[in-house]
Design a protein around this motif. Sequence first.
Motif, PDB file in Angstrom:
ATOM      1  N   THR A 148       0.845  -1.192   0.000  1.00 35.89           N
ATOM      2  CA  THR A 148       0.000   0.000   0.000  1.00 35.89           C
ATOM      3  C   THR A 148       0.879   1.240   0.000  1.00 35.89           C
ATOM      4  O   THR A 148       1.861   1.300   0.750  1.00 35.89           O
ATOM      5  CB  THR A 148      -0.895   0.072   1.261  1.00 35.89           C
ATOM      6  OG1 THR A 148      -1.745  -1.062   1.288  1.00 35.89           O
ATOM      7  CG2 THR A 148      -1.759   1.328   1.241  1.00 35.89           C
ATOM      8  N   ILE A 149       0.521   2.186  -0.833  1.00 41.16           N
ATOM      9  CA  ILE A 149       1.187   3.484  -0.788  1.00 41.16           C
ATOM     10  C   ILE A 149       0.172   4.473  -0.235  1.00 41.16           C
ATOM     11  O   ILE A 149      -0.881   4.692  -0.847  1.00 41.16           O
ATOM     12  CB  ILE A 149       1.656   3.921  -2.195  1.00 41.16           C
ATOM     13  CG1 ILE A 149       2.635   2.875  -2.760  1.00 41.16           C
ATOM     14  CG2 ILE A 149       2.286   5.302  -2.148  1.00 41.16           C
ATOM     15  CD1 ILE A 149       3.017   3.105  -4.207  1.00 41.16           C
ATOM     16  N   ILE A 150       0.446   5.005   0.935  1.00 41.32           N
ATOM     17  CA  ILE A 150      -0.479   5.967   1.540  1.00 41.32           C
ATOM     18  C   ILE A 150      -0.047   7.371   1.144  1.00 41.32           C
ATOM     19  O   ILE A 150       1.079   7.777   1.407  1.00 41.32           O
ATOM     20  CB  ILE A 150      -0.491   5.858   3.083  1.00 41.32           C
ATOM     21  CG1 ILE A 150      -0.989   4.471   3.514  1.00 41.32           C
ATOM     22  CG2 ILE A 150      -1.357   6.958   3.692  1.00 41.32           C
ATOM     23  CD1 ILE A 150      -1.057   4.279   5.019  1.00 41.32           C
TER      24      ILE A 150
ATOM     25  N   ILE B 115      -0.973  -3.832  -5.575  1.00 36.79           N
ATOM     26  CA  ILE B 115      -0.368  -2.613  -5.037  1.00 36.79           C
ATOM     27  C   ILE B 115      -1.506  -1.614  -4.925  1.00 36.79           C
ATOM     28  O   ILE B 115      -2.210  -1.355  -5.907  1.00 36.79           O
ATOM     29  CB  ILE B 115       0.728  -2.064  -5.966  1.00 36.79           C
ATOM     30  CG1 ILE B 115       1.865  -3.083  -6.079  1.00 36.79           C
ATOM     31  CG2 ILE B 115       1.246  -0.725  -5.431  1.00 36.79           C
ATOM     32  CD1 ILE B 115       2.958  -2.664  -7.038  1.00 36.79           C
ATOM     33  N   ALA B 116      -1.704  -1.097  -3.731  1.00 31.01           N
ATOM     34  CA  ALA B 116      -2.825  -0.184  -3.536  1.00 31.01           C
ATOM     35  C   ALA B 116      -2.327   1.224  -3.287  1.00 31.01           C
ATOM     36  O   ALA B 116      -1.222   1.430  -2.789  1.00 31.01           O
ATOM     37  CB  ALA B 116      -3.666  -0.655  -2.362  1.00 31.01           C
TER      38      ALA B 116
ATOM     39  N   GLN C 140      -1.649   4.325  12.974  1.00 32.04           N
ATOM     40  CA  GLN C 140      -0.995   3.286  12.183  1.00 32.04           C
ATOM     41  C   GLN C 140       0.453   3.693  11.908  1.00 32.04           C
ATOM     42  O   GLN C 140       1.375   2.904  12.048  1.00 32.04           O
ATOM     43  CB  GLN C 140      -1.789   3.093  10.883  1.00 32.04           C
ATOM     44  CG  GLN C 140      -1.410   1.884  10.069  1.00 32.04           C
ATOM     45  CD  GLN C 140      -0.106   2.092   9.348  1.00 32.04           C
ATOM     46  OE1 GLN C 140       0.251   3.208   8.994  1.00 32.04           O
ATOM     47  NE2 GLN C 140       0.625   1.011   9.149  1.00 32.04           N
ATOM     48  N   PHE C 141       0.620   4.946  11.525  1.00 32.89           N
ATOM     49  CA  PHE C 141       1.946   5.481  11.199  1.00 32.89           C
ATOM     50  C   PHE C 141       2.854   5.454  12.430  1.00 32.89           C
ATOM     51  O   PHE C 141       3.997   5.010  12.369  1.00 32.89           O
ATOM     52  CB  PHE C 141       1.782   6.901  10.669  1.00 32.89           C
ATOM     53  CG  PHE C 141       3.060   7.568  10.283  1.00 32.89           C
ATOM     54  CD1 PHE C 141       3.802   7.091   9.226  1.00 32.89           C
ATOM     55  CD2 PHE C 141       3.513   8.691  10.964  1.00 32.89           C
ATOM     56  CE1 PHE C 141       4.980   7.713   8.857  1.00 32.89           C
ATOM     57  CE2 PHE C 141       4.692   9.314  10.609  1.00 32.89           C
ATOM     58  CZ  PHE C 141       5.428   8.825   9.554  1.00 32.89           C
TER      59      PHE C 141
ATOM     60  N   ILE D 185       3.633  -1.123   3.876  1.00 28.16           N
ATOM     61  CA  ILE D 185       3.172   0.248   3.630  1.00 28.16           C
ATOM     62  C   ILE D 185       4.308   1.204   3.277  1.00 28.16           C
ATOM     63  O   ILE D 185       5.406   1.135   3.832  1.00 28.16           O
ATOM     64  CB  ILE D 185       2.395   0.763   4.852  1.00 28.16           C
ATOM     65  CG1 ILE D 185       1.221  -0.181   5.132  1.00 28.16           C
ATOM     66  CG2 ILE D 185       1.879   2.176   4.606  1.00 28.16           C
ATOM     67  CD1 ILE D 185       0.305   0.271   6.233  1.00 28.16           C
ATOM     68  N   HIS D 186       4.012   2.078   2.326  1.00 30.65           N
ATOM     69  CA  HIS D 186       4.941   3.130   1.906  1.00 30.65           C
ATOM     70  C   HIS D 186       4.225   4.461   2.110  1.00 30.65           C
ATOM     71  O   HIS D 186       3.020   4.536   1.904  1.00 30.65           O
ATOM     72  CB  HIS D 186       5.309   2.952   0.436  1.00 30.65           C
ATOM     73  CG  HIS D 186       5.740   1.551   0.097  1.00 30.65           C
ATOM     74  ND1 HIS D 186       7.052   1.186   0.001  1.00 30.65           N
ATOM     75  CD2 HIS D 186       5.011   0.427  -0.116  1.00 30.65           C
ATOM     76  CE1 HIS D 186       7.131  -0.117  -0.266  1.00 30.65           C
ATOM     77  NE2 HIS D 186       5.892  -0.597  -0.354  1.00 30.65           N
ATOM     78  N   TYR D 187       4.962   5.473   2.505  1.00 27.44           N
ATOM     79  CA  TYR D 187       4.302   6.740   2.840  1.00 27.44           C
ATOM     80  C   TYR D 187       4.763   7.894   1.964  1.00 27.44           C
ATOM     81  O   TYR D 187       5.969   8.106   1.787  1.00 27.44           O
ATOM     82  CB  TYR D 187       4.596   7.121   4.296  1.00 27.44           C
ATOM     83  CG  TYR D 187       4.130   6.095   5.291  1.00 27.44           C
ATOM     84  CD1 TYR D 187       2.847   6.143   5.810  1.00 27.44           C
ATOM     85  CD2 TYR D 187       4.986   5.083   5.712  1.00 27.44           C
ATOM     86  CE1 TYR D 187       2.422   5.198   6.745  1.00 27.44           C
ATOM     87  CE2 TYR D 187       4.577   4.133   6.640  1.00 27.44           C
ATOM     88  CZ  TYR D 187       3.290   4.190   7.153  1.00 27.44           C
ATOM     89  OH  TYR D 187       2.880   3.258   8.063  1.00 27.44           O
ATOM     90  N   ILE D 188       3.788   8.618   1.448  1.00 30.08           N
ATOM     91  CA  ILE D 188       4.100   9.866   0.743  1.00 30.08           C
ATOM     92  C   ILE D 188       3.329  10.976   1.427  1.00 30.08           C
ATOM     93  O   ILE D 188       2.119  10.863   1.654  1.00 30.08           O
ATOM     94  CB  ILE D 188       3.699   9.778  -0.736  1.00 30.08           C
ATOM     95  CG1 ILE D 188       4.522   8.688  -1.430  1.00 30.08           C
ATOM     96  CG2 ILE D 188       3.903  11.122  -1.440  1.00 30.08           C
ATOM     97  CD1 ILE D 188       4.103   8.414  -2.860  1.00 30.08           C
TER      98      ILE D 188
END
Length: 726
Positions: A163-165, A448-449, A479-480, A672-675
């Motif tokens: 997931t890319i948030i 991949i979301a 969550q982060f 999870i990946h964060y932007i």
Amino acid sequence: MAASIYSKGTKVWFEDKERGWISGEVLSTSVHPDESVDITFINERQREISLRTTLKDITNNARNLPPLCNAQEYEQVDDLTHLPHLNEPSILQVMLNRYSQQQLYTYSGIVLVAVNPFADVPIYGQDVIQTYAGRNRDELRPHLFTIAEEAYGAMQSDSQNQTIIVSGESGAGKTESAKYIMRYMASVKSGSIHDTATSTSVEHQVLATNPILEAFGNAKTSRNDNSSRFGKYIQILFDDQSSIVGARIRTYLLERSRISFQQRSERNYHIFYQLCEGVSSEERANFGLDADTTGYRYLSSSSIKIDNVDDATNFSATRQALSVVGIDEEKQLAIFRLLAGILHLGNIEVTHRRDAKDSIIDDKNDAALQKAMELLGIDPVEFAKCTTKKLIDARGEKFSSARTMDQAIGVRDGVAKFIYSSIFDWLVLRINESLSADEAVQREKSFIAVLDIYGFEHFQTNSFEQFCINYANEKLQQQFISHVFKLEQAEYAEEAIDWTTIEFSDNQPCINLIEGKLGIIALLDEESRLATGTDESLIDKLNSQLKTPEHKPVFKDHLHGNEAFLVAHYAGDVSYNIDGFLEKNRGTVPDEHKFLLTNSTNSFLREVAEVGFNVGVDPHLHTAPGSPTKLVSPKNHVAPGLKAVSGRKPTQASIFKSSLLTLMDALQKTEIHYIRCIKPNESKRPWGFDSPLVLAQLRACGVLETIRITSAGYPTRWTYEDFAAR
Ligand SMILES: Nc1ncnc2c1ncn2[C@@H]1O[C@H](COP(=O)(O)OP(=O)(O)O)[C@@H](O)[C@H]1O
Ligand SMILES: [Mg+2]
């Protein structure tokens, strides 16, 4: 020794009202026998500043001392966590330096920080995509594509869902970033996507969801000309060859109030203007539509045109995209017919009797009523009757009582909002049916979301929508926090590395306040289900039940205690005005109208209404991401009639809560990946960088706190194993 940290010539930062921070320099330092220290500085504005401190404070890096500047070589580092002196001004300086060199992206440990340029930058083309394909983070400049590639690579090598948030405030660039990432996914494998209009490759279909969702779910707001008024979680499905086989979409909380009312300088959903401008003359006559949108009550309060946007052209694009995902022209016309019906519905005149408060609709001569009901397939006399009179069922005995004018208008608008949001839900369902059909699901190996969800909101006046949005942000923040902080802390502990425990804000108390057993949502729902419930009784209930020691730190006393309640969120205190909470939460239409809609002669309206009435009731409409979605099957059909429909209706808050919990669950099972998107100035000025504004956002999205913990006590994040493996 300690005093040498502030020796003559040392560069430091001073706070500044205008620019956030300005630089300064040590002029002299003198240490006294009692270990007190006098330091004199001169700042950029040539002002001398003297400060008395102690050796101990200097050693402990106390807060009252000006933070230190980094050496010049660090002025443009790729990753903020690599800065030797990690303080707010240094971070801001790096961001500013990079931005002025047109470097939009910067890492902050595991987070990619993206600053909106508000200008076209040629860094998203096919050539750039191919450059990033297969490369890792250290080889190239930070980019959305490094994150996309990391997710793609991790999916291939670990077979794990990703997931890319993407988060950030309105206008920060979330949706644009999400689209670039989707485009990357669609073209990285095939080399290039087919760009012909007729192509219906699955990649093409996945991308076609964007213009559809934007036409129906985006609107011009004061912050963003193309603001998404809903949240979305889109999973791109891949087979075992890492080729795209489909997609699955979940949406969250479409803003309904916009249908009947918009602030000045804002618009209703794009699709209405596209429709009015773009329909053929035959359709126009059929729908009784006027190209002049000012004649529609639901559109007239808003500004009409958006710079550089041609609604008619976009209408063809929307139609084309609908065709690409398999919604044929006949269905499209059926959708437009309902949309036109909504516009006419808004023009129905509701007045009241001269001698009484009872509302009146002229069921013979009101042209808007006739046209609206013709399009919607409902008897105008029945509609007028049900709207002006309320049917009351008192112990089996039915009688009717008159609605006031305001109440009748509320009902009329409620019907419009219901139909519109049902169309939106129907579209999403339909898109899912064609993009995650059985065949795709069978081939699906991993996904991949991308989560493109509204960031924390804090306006002058905040309402139910902000409440839900900020609740979602509390969950994501938690969550982060647990991802970054708790894991990292555990890692340090495991390696027995000596470090000072970093304090971080645990937001569980706020989440308890909102979603707990007797929390705000529970009380709101309880009050919404009472026939006698009002906004006033709700606020009384909140105030009497939530002022407990447990909630005290997060449910604060409020100046306007009977109009609003105040929640201390992780990103700041927000006061929520109670006006409209109950109505927005109930979010449905009276039973009589439900009967009219489900018995309409317009079969498409019946289909759409069924979807709308089953959101939150029918498990198929509420599937966890990962399971297939189906249209409501006939056996789930609730038999029309007042008896059958008077069951417990799910409220908007409870629908939102349960979809949010489902989402959090789904996220938990992915990597999870964060932007974090940053809006660098309020006026959407190309390359404008307003430092205090950027700083506030870096704080609110947790970037500053992450940096603090990532750098605490230990120079890098590498574990011994990682290090040895290299
Ligand atoms: N990477 C980018 N390059 C150029 N302009 C951008 C970029 N990201 C955003 N913008 C501009 O900012 C506007 C708002 O972006 P959007 O993604 O809709 O914000 P959000 O979804 O966060 O509300 C866009 O319409 C576009 O004009
Ligand atoms: Mg958006």
